[in-house]
Design a protein around this motif. Structure first.
Motif, PDB file in Angstrom:
ATOM      1  N   SER A  10       0.846  -1.196   0.000  1.00 40.28           N
ATOM      2  CA  SER A  10       0.000   0.000   0.000  1.00 40.28           C
ATOM      3  C   SER A  10       0.880   1.244   0.000  1.00 40.28           C
ATOM      4  O   SER A  10       2.105   1.163   0.122  1.00 40.28           O
ATOM      5  CB  SER A  10      -0.923   0.007   1.217  1.00 40.28           C
ATOM      6  OG  SER A  10      -0.170   0.117   2.421  1.00 40.28           O
ATOM      7  N   LEU A  11       0.230   2.407  -0.132  1.00 42.09           N
ATOM      8  CA  LEU A  11       0.940   3.681  -0.229  1.00 42.09           C
ATOM      9  C   LEU A  11       0.398   4.692   0.771  1.00 42.09           C
ATOM     10  O   LEU A  11      -0.774   4.639   1.144  1.00 42.09           O
ATOM     11  CB  LEU A  11       0.787   4.270  -1.634  1.00 42.09           C
ATOM     12  CG  LEU A  11       1.185   3.412  -2.822  1.00 42.09           C
ATOM     13  CD1 LEU A  11       0.847   4.135  -4.121  1.00 42.09           C
ATOM     14  CD2 LEU A  11       2.661   3.048  -2.771  1.00 42.09           C
ATOM     15  N   TYR A  12       1.261   5.623   1.183  1.00 45.95           N
ATOM     16  CA  TYR A  12       0.785   6.849   1.797  1.00 45.95           C
ATOM     17  C   TYR A  12       0.210   7.688   0.659  1.00 45.95           C
ATOM     18  O   TYR A  12       0.895   7.984  -0.315  1.00 45.95           O
ATOM     19  CB  TYR A  12       1.927   7.603   2.478  1.00 45.95           C
ATOM     20  CG  TYR A  12       2.424   6.953   3.739  1.00 45.95           C
ATOM     21  CD1 TYR A  12       1.628   6.929   4.888  1.00 45.95           C
ATOM     22  CD2 TYR A  12       3.690   6.371   3.788  1.00 45.95           C
ATOM     23  CE1 TYR A  12       2.084   6.332   6.054  1.00 45.95           C
ATOM     24  CE2 TYR A  12       4.151   5.774   4.951  1.00 45.95           C
ATOM     25  CZ  TYR A  12       3.338   5.761   6.081  1.00 45.95           C
ATOM     26  OH  TYR A  12       3.790   5.162   7.234  1.00 45.95           O
ATOM     27  N   GLN A  13      -1.039   8.106   0.798  1.00 47.32           N
ATOM     28  CA  GLN A  13      -1.680   8.860  -0.280  1.00 47.32           C
ATOM     29  C   GLN A  13      -1.223  10.314  -0.331  1.00 47.32           C
ATOM     30  O   GLN A  13      -1.193  10.919  -1.403  1.00 47.32           O
ATOM     31  CB  GLN A  13      -3.195   8.804  -0.135  1.00 47.32           C
ATOM     32  CG  GLN A  13      -3.789   7.426  -0.372  1.00 47.32           C
ATOM     33  CD  GLN A  13      -5.298   7.481  -0.467  1.00 47.32           C
ATOM     34  OE1 GLN A  13      -5.869   8.379  -1.084  1.00 47.32           O
ATOM     35  NE2 GLN A  13      -5.956   6.520   0.161  1.00 47.32           N
TER      36      GLN A  13
ATOM     37  N   GLN B 158      -0.328  12.921   6.019  1.00 46.53           N
ATOM     38  CA  GLN B 158      -0.281  11.676   6.780  1.00 46.53           C
ATOM     39  C   GLN B 158       0.951  11.507   7.654  1.00 46.53           C
ATOM     40  O   GLN B 158       0.878  10.822   8.672  1.00 46.53           O
ATOM     41  CB  GLN B 158      -0.416  10.482   5.821  1.00 46.53           C
ATOM     42  CG  GLN B 158      -1.808  10.375   5.208  1.00 46.53           C
ATOM     43  CD  GLN B 158      -1.944   9.156   4.314  1.00 46.53           C
ATOM     44  OE1 GLN B 158      -1.403   9.113   3.225  1.00 46.53           O
ATOM     45  NE2 GLN B 158      -2.676   8.167   4.786  1.00 46.53           N
ATOM     46  N   ILE B 159       2.086  12.095   7.286  1.00 46.22           N
ATOM     47  CA  ILE B 159       3.255  11.974   8.160  1.00 46.22           C
ATOM     48  C   ILE B 159       3.851  13.328   8.538  1.00 46.22           C
ATOM     49  O   ILE B 159       4.828  13.393   9.278  1.00 46.22           O
ATOM     50  CB  ILE B 159       4.358  11.086   7.548  1.00 46.22           C
ATOM     51  CG1 ILE B 159       5.085  11.822   6.421  1.00 46.22           C
ATOM     52  CG2 ILE B 159       3.814   9.759   7.063  1.00 46.22           C
ATOM     53  CD1 ILE B 159       6.421  11.195   6.084  1.00 46.22           C
ATOM     54  N   GLY B 160       3.282  14.412   8.011  1.00 48.77           N
ATOM     55  CA  GLY B 160       3.758  15.730   8.406  1.00 48.77           C
ATOM     56  C   GLY B 160       4.919  16.256   7.616  1.00 48.77           C
ATOM     57  O   GLY B 160       5.643  17.135   8.081  1.00 48.77           O
TER      58      GLY B 160
ATOM     59  N   THR C 205       4.025  11.903  13.006  1.00 49.70           N
ATOM     60  CA  THR C 205       4.686  12.955  12.240  1.00 49.70           C
ATOM     61  C   THR C 205       6.173  12.914  12.536  1.00 49.70           C
ATOM     62  O   THR C 205       6.595  12.469  13.601  1.00 49.70           O
ATOM     63  CB  THR C 205       4.134  14.333  12.619  1.00 49.70           C
ATOM     64  OG1 THR C 205       4.430  14.588  13.999  1.00 49.70           O
ATOM     65  CG2 THR C 205       2.635  14.411  12.394  1.00 49.70           C
ATOM     66  N   ALA C 206       6.964  13.370  11.579  1.00 47.90           N
ATOM     67  CA  ALA C 206       8.412  13.386  11.784  1.00 47.90           C
ATOM     68  C   ALA C 206       8.776  14.244  12.980  1.00 47.90           C
ATOM     69  O   ALA C 206       9.668  13.911  13.765  1.00 47.90           O
ATOM     70  CB  ALA C 206       9.101  13.909  10.522  1.00 47.90           C
ATOM     71  N   ALA C 207       8.074  15.362  13.139  1.00 50.38           N
ATOM     72  CA  ALA C 207       8.407  16.281  14.218  1.00 50.38           C
ATOM     73  C   ALA C 207       8.218  15.651  15.585  1.00 50.38           C
ATOM     74  O   ALA C 207       8.935  15.955  16.534  1.00 50.38           O
ATOM     75  CB  ALA C 207       7.555  17.543  14.100  1.00 50.38           C
TER      76      ALA C 207
END
Length: 316
Positions: free
Chosen positions: A133-136, A141-143, A187-189
């Motif tokens: 699957s993919l992050y759309q 979705q992840i910031g 999120t990365a942050a």
């Protein structure tokens, strides 16, 4: 068509493999492909052949009949329905006829045991082809940072959230997890990683963020690098890896930047059409990348030329 067949057959006899490259087309049915793919194949010693869109398995077989390898090129988003999801929002741009064409080409390439290189959309599509699957939308979705913000180039080592561990020059073994989550993904942050802008506004010949490469991978063998700056023109990426997919490079926020898989391979030009299983051999690994190495090659930067040379070597 007969002239083209004779010409490509002549190239084969001269020892130059033919590399088929998937194309896109718009609502007006204008077939298009960035010429950087063509330039990269030529620079690596192959004969580029831009493939027309196909609508059936039979057409895919005809399109690849004279090719020795396949590049699945960049472009629009893969339809989320193909990995069991509804469209997230208006950022998702689907070209359903192209999805049909590229999935048919991928299936035919697998049937033939053809060496494959997936680039950007091609990487995403092949992961879905293998059941992943993919992050759309990475910003949502992840910031990751949207294109409209300033440069997010990483000129210094990125510091991790745990004890200030430097990840520059080391492969990140997994995605960023824990903390404040969006759709189950942090999120990365929230983990102390710098947010990265995965869709740059700079020229494609300019690298804007680092990726970190698994030392035990074919990609590392080819490039001879633990980390490297890449360009970035995407807002989607691999989420759940498909069957047989092995992640071999990530950016500092955990986004998959390269992966490989081993599958049936042709035994060589003298035994064209026969298959052999490569098992765990890195030599026969097919590589997919999220960035655009062909743009660097066209600009005269040879850092990623080995990706194309390897594809052509395995097609001989």
């Amino acid at each position: 068509m007969l002239f083209l067949s004779v010409m490509l057959a002549g190239c084969r006899s001269a020892g130059k493999p033919v590399v088929g490259i998937s194309s896109s087309w718009d609502d007006a049915r204008v077939v298009s492909l960035n010429d950087s793919y063509v330039a990269a194949v030529r620079a690596a010693g192959g004969i580029p052949a831009v493939l027309p869109p196909v609508r059936s398995a039979a057409e895919a077989a005809e399109a690849l009949a004279l090719a020795d390898a396949l590049i699945l090129s960049g472009g629009e988003d893969v339809d989320p329905a193909r990995y069991g999801e509804a469209v997230l929002d208006s950022t998702v741009e689907v070209n359903a006829p192209r999805d049909t064409s590229d999935f048919l080409l991928a299936a035919e390439a697998m049937r033939r045991g053809m060496p494959v290189l997936g680039i950007c959309r091609g990487s995403q599509l092949l992961n879905v082809f293998f059941g992943g699957s993919l992050y759309q939308d990475l910003p949502g979705q992840i910031g990751s940072l949207p294109e409209s913000t300033g440069s997010a180039s990483l000129s210094e080592p990125v510091r991790g959230g745990s004890g200030g561990r430097a990840v520059h020059g080391s492969f990140l073994s997994g995605p960023v997890r824990g903390g404040s989550e969006v759709d189950g993904t942090a999120t990365a942050a929230s983990q102390g990683h710098a947010a990265i802008r995965h869709r740059q506004s700079e020229s494609g010949s300019i690298g804007t963020h680092w990726i970190y490469i698994d030392a035990n991978s074919r990609l590392h063998d080819l490039l001879g690098l633990d980390s490297v700056m890449v360009n970035s023109f995407h807002h989607q990426a691999v989420k759940d890896p498909g069957t047989g997919v092995r992640v071999v490079a990530r950016s500092a926020d955990g986004v998959v930047e390269a992966w490989d898989w081993n599958g049936p391979q042709r035994a060589g030009s003298s035994k064209r059409g026969s298959l052999q299983h490569s098992g765990s051999s890195r030599r026969s690994s097919n590589i997919c990348v999220q960035f655009h190495p062909e743009i660097f090659v066209k600009s005269g930067d040879t850092t990623f030329l080995p990706l194309f040379q390897d594809l052509i070597d395995r097609a001989r």
